[in-house]
Design an enzyme around this catalytic site. Structure first.
Site, mmCIF file in Angstrom:
data_model
loop_
_atom_site.group_PDB
_atom_site.id
_atom_site.type_symbol
_atom_site.label_atom_id
_atom_site.label_comp_id
_atom_site.label_asym_id
_atom_site.label_seq_id
_atom_site.Cartn_x
_atom_site.Cartn_y
_atom_site.Cartn_z
ATOM 1 N N ILE A 89 35.562 -6.407 -35.755
ATOM 2 C CA ILE A 89 36.806 -5.896 -36.380
ATOM 3 C C ILE A 89 37.930 -6.252 -35.214
ATOM 4 O O ILE A 89 37.943 -5.671 -34.310
ATOM 5 C CB ILE A 89 36.550 -4.567 -36.903
ATOM 6 N N CYS A 90 38.983 -6.626 -35.864
ATOM 7 C CA CYS A 90 40.167 -6.804 -34.781
ATOM 8 C C CYS A 90 41.002 -5.410 -35.390
ATOM 9 O O CYS A 90 41.969 -5.765 -36.169
ATOM 10 C CB CYS A 90 41.099 -8.124 -35.213
ATOM 11 N N CYS A 150 45.953 -11.226 -36.772
ATOM 12 C CA CYS A 150 45.045 -10.901 -35.544
ATOM 13 C C CYS A 150 44.372 -12.021 -34.990
ATOM 14 O O CYS A 150 43.817 -12.829 -35.883
ATOM 15 C CB CYS A 150 44.356 -9.726 -35.854
#
Length: 169
Positions: A89-90, A150
């Site tokens: 997860i960014c 991202c």
């Protein structure tokens, strides 16, 4: 010892008064407080409504002064511009913007908020490259936030290189 006390307090709070759509199984955690599985429901009214996800939290000995390692696991990893197909997860609070004032609950709520704000299910543009080359620990990734996008830093470097050559990215 401070880590264990803090985690016991957070676990108790999540078990006794969980936010809507967040569930942790204290029996599954048992005596190993350093690794949790948290069940997360897609928020009503979002494109993930009715979907069920699972987050894995791994806590190091310096928690809460260092962020936990948090990834999606299981058969249903959300298709989202900030979630890689390997579950990484960014999200800035998991790295640069972490604070000891944050908790498992605040991380879960941030993840639900991130999912809820999504309008289109798609993977990050660098998903294929990242998944092939990344560390198993997403905390070792240097993330680059650009607007709502991202990327991992190696992808940023290649994008900057292409734009300096006159290639639109």
């Amino acid at each position: 010892m401070a880590m264990e006390k803090r985690l016991q307090k957070e676990l108790q709070a999540l078990v006794n008064d969980p936010p809507v759509g967040i569930k942790v199984d204290a029996d599954q955690i048992g005596q190993n407080l350093s690794e949790w599985l948290v069940n997360v429901d897609g928020a009503p009214g979002s494109i993930y409504n009715g979907e069920k996800f699972q987050l894995q939290f791994k806590f190091g000995s310096r928690y809460p002064f260092e962020s936990p390692q948090v990834v999606f696991v299981g058969p249903n990893i959300p298709v989202h511009p900030h979630v890689y197909s390997n579950g990484h997860i960014c999200l800035s609070i998991l790295t640069d913007d972490w604070s000891p004032a944050l908790s498992v609950q605040s991380v879960c709520l941030s993840v639900v908020s991130m999912l809820s704000s999504c309008k289109e299910k798609k993977r990050p543009p660098d998903n294929a490259i990242y998944v092939k080359t990344c560390s198993k620990n997403p905390k070792k990734t240097r993330w680059w936030y650009h607007g709502k996008q991202c990327y991992h830093s190696e992808y940023k470097t290649s994008l900057l290189g292409m734009s300096s050559m006159g290639i639109n990215t």
